[in-house]
Design an enzyme around this catalytic site. Structure first.
Site, PDB file in Angstrom:
ATOM      1  N   LYS A  10       4.424 -12.798  -1.246  1.00 57.35           N
ATOM      2  CA  LYS A  10       3.159 -12.314  -0.683  1.00 57.35           C
ATOM      3  C   LYS A  10       2.264 -11.672  -1.740  1.00 57.35           C
ATOM      4  O   LYS A  10       1.057 -11.863  -1.721  1.00 57.35           O
ATOM      5  CB  LYS A  10       3.382 -11.394   0.526  1.00 57.35           C
ATOM      6  CG  LYS A  10       4.209 -10.163   0.248  1.00 57.35           C
ATOM      7  CD  LYS A  10       4.462  -9.407   1.538  1.00 57.35           C
ATOM      8  CE  LYS A  10       5.134  -8.066   1.260  1.00 57.35           C
ATOM      9  NZ  LYS A  10       6.288  -8.113   0.334  1.00 57.35           N
ATOM     10  N   ARG A  85       4.091  -1.823   7.388  1.00 55.80           N
ATOM     11  CA  ARG A  85       5.491  -2.229   7.335  1.00 55.80           C
ATOM     12  C   ARG A  85       6.289  -1.679   8.505  1.00 55.80           C
ATOM     13  O   ARG A  85       7.485  -1.958   8.625  1.00 55.80           O
ATOM     14  CB  ARG A  85       6.107  -1.692   6.053  1.00 55.80           C
ATOM     15  CG  ARG A  85       6.385  -2.743   4.979  1.00 55.80           C
ATOM     16  CD  ARG A  85       6.829  -1.994   3.753  1.00 55.80           C
ATOM     17  NE  ARG A  85       7.676  -2.718   2.876  1.00 55.80           N
ATOM     18  CZ  ARG A  85       7.257  -3.294   1.746  1.00 55.80           C
ATOM     19  NH1 ARG A  85       5.989  -3.294   1.415  1.00 55.80           N
ATOM     20  NH2 ARG A  85       8.115  -3.868   0.957  1.00 55.80           N
ATOM     21  N   ARG A 124      14.335 -12.108 -10.832  1.00 54.52           N
ATOM     22  CA  ARG A 124      12.948 -11.795 -11.154  1.00 54.52           C
ATOM     23  C   ARG A 124      12.819 -10.867 -12.361  1.00 54.52           C
ATOM     24  O   ARG A 124      13.535  -9.886 -12.477  1.00 54.52           O
ATOM     25  CB  ARG A 124      12.317 -11.145  -9.915  1.00 54.52           C
ATOM     26  CG  ARG A 124      10.890 -10.709 -10.102  1.00 54.52           C
ATOM     27  CD  ARG A 124      10.223 -10.504  -8.788  1.00 54.52           C
ATOM     28  NE  ARG A 124      10.590  -9.237  -8.161  1.00 54.52           N
ATOM     29  CZ  ARG A 124       9.984  -8.762  -7.069  1.00 54.52           C
ATOM     30  NH1 ARG A 124       9.033  -9.470  -6.473  1.00 54.52           N
ATOM     31  NH2 ARG A 124      10.357  -7.613  -6.550  1.00 54.52           N
TER      32      ARG A 124
HETATM   33  P1  ADP Z   1       8.798  -5.773  -1.888  1.00 50.91           P
HETATM   34  O1  ADP Z   1       7.940  -6.381  -0.829  1.00 50.91           O
HETATM   35  O2  ADP Z   1       9.228  -6.754  -2.913  1.00 50.91           O
HETATM   36  O3  ADP Z   1       9.946  -4.952  -1.362  1.00 50.91           O
HETATM   37  P2  ADP Z   1       6.788  -3.764  -2.599  1.00 50.91           P
HETATM   38  O4  ADP Z   1       6.267  -3.645  -3.969  1.00 50.91           O
HETATM   39  O5  ADP Z   1       5.856  -4.190  -1.526  1.00 50.91           O
HETATM   40  O6  ADP Z   1       7.991  -4.756  -2.750  1.00 50.91           O
HETATM   41  O7  ADP Z   1       7.446  -2.375  -2.147  1.00 50.91           O
HETATM   42  C1  ADP Z   1       8.379  -1.702  -2.939  1.00 50.91           C
HETATM   43  C2  ADP Z   1       8.860  -0.448  -2.235  1.00 50.91           C
HETATM   44  O8  ADP Z   1       7.755   0.440  -2.046  1.00 50.91           O
HETATM   45  C3  ADP Z   1       9.433  -0.639  -0.846  1.00 50.91           C
HETATM   46  O9  ADP Z   1      10.802  -0.985  -0.892  1.00 50.91           O
HETATM   47  C4  ADP Z   1       9.194   0.735  -0.241  1.00 50.91           C
HETATM   48  O10 ADP Z   1      10.159   1.674  -0.689  1.00 50.91           O
HETATM   49  C5  ADP Z   1       7.863   1.138  -0.821  1.00 50.91           C
HETATM   50  N1  ADP Z   1       6.748   0.715   0.071  1.00 50.91           N
HETATM   51  C6  ADP Z   1       5.777  -0.186  -0.217  1.00 50.91           C
HETATM   52  N2  ADP Z   1       4.937  -0.345   0.820  1.00 50.91           N
HETATM   53  C7  ADP Z   1       5.404   0.462   1.806  1.00 50.91           C
HETATM   54  C8  ADP Z   1       4.993   0.737   3.137  1.00 50.91           C
HETATM   55  N3  ADP Z   1       3.915   0.127   3.686  1.00 50.91           N
HETATM   56  N4  ADP Z   1       5.705   1.641   3.856  1.00 50.91           N
HETATM   57  C9  ADP Z   1       6.785   2.264   3.336  1.00 50.91           C
HETATM   58  N5  ADP Z   1       7.231   2.046   2.088  1.00 50.91           N
HETATM   59  C10 ADP Z   1       6.558   1.150   1.326  1.00 50.91           C
END
Ligand code: ADP
Ligand code: ZN
Length: 188
Positions: A10, A85, A124
């Site tokens: 994504k 999320r 990755r």
């Molecule tokens: P991925 O989708 O590969 O897990 P992200 O970079 O989107 O990676 O997110 C990494 C981490 O950041 C998540 O595992 C979480 O701990 C935190 N995080 C990111 N976005 C959110 C969110 N909307 N709500 C809660 N935690 C988040």
């Protein structure tokens, strides 16, 4: 909204669409990683959750996004990558959009098998200098462990791309985030 499990691509797709349409890409994961690099209080707090593959508490993420969408570059729209999320985040977003007189156009949902996600995530590697992504098997750099573009800058493996943390991120996705697919299907 780009909705999908970790490793589904994504972020990569959001980046492409963002540069094509000139809509900013609001990646909550990237925002947290920036704060961590800067060593801010927010960063330190987020890191303790991210390292375990847990979600950062809703209110923290919601406040961060609320701040960001008030920026002037967001007034003609934006791509949400990694937010919402959880259900409370989705509900908070609705409020925020109403306040900003914006509406949700589309939710793009990424569906990939867990086994494939594990393969992608565990191999990755990223260049912290230019953001290029590599994979140890499927997108190898010319010289193992180093970025092709950045004069041999050393590649980095995300802390949360370790096997145990990957398992937890997938579990958290299925439990807390995937219900949003149904939520948005119903509100279509
Ligand atoms: P991925 O989708 O590969 O897990 P992200 O970079 O989107 O990676 O997110 C990494 C981490 O950041 C998540 O595992 C979480 O701990 C935190 N995080 C990111 N976005 C959110 C969110 N909307 N709500 C809660 N935690 C988040
Ligand atoms: Zn690079």
């Amino acid at each position: 909204i780009f909705l999908g499990p970790p490793g589904s691509g994504k972020g990569t797709q959001a980046k492409k669409l963002s540069s094509e349409k000139k809509w900013p890409q609001l990646s909550t994961g990237d925002m947290f990683r920036n704060s961590i690099q800067k060593g801010t209080k927010l960063g330190n707090m987020a890191k303790s959750y991210m390292d375990r593959g847990e979600l950062v508490p809703d209110q923290v993420v919601i406040d961060m996004i609320a701040d960001r969408i008030h920026d002037s570059d967001c007034k003609n729209g934006f791509i949400l990558d990694g937010f919402p999320r959880t259900l409370p985040q989705a509900i908070a977003l609705e409020e925020l959009l109403i306040q900003q007189k914006l509406s949700l156009d589309k939710v793009v949902c990424f569906r990939i098998e867990d086994t494939e996600l594990v393969t992608r995530l565990s191999g990755r590697r990223t260049c912290t200098q230019c953001g290029s992504m590599y994979h140890v098997e499927f997108a190898k750099p010319k010289k193992e462990g180093f970025c092709d573009r950045c004069n041999d800058f050393k590649l980095f493996q995300r802390e949360d791309d370790q096997p145990q943390v990957i398992q937890n991120r997938l579990k958290v996705y299925h439990q807390q985030t995937s219900p949003l697919e149904g939520y948005y299907n119903k509100s279509k």
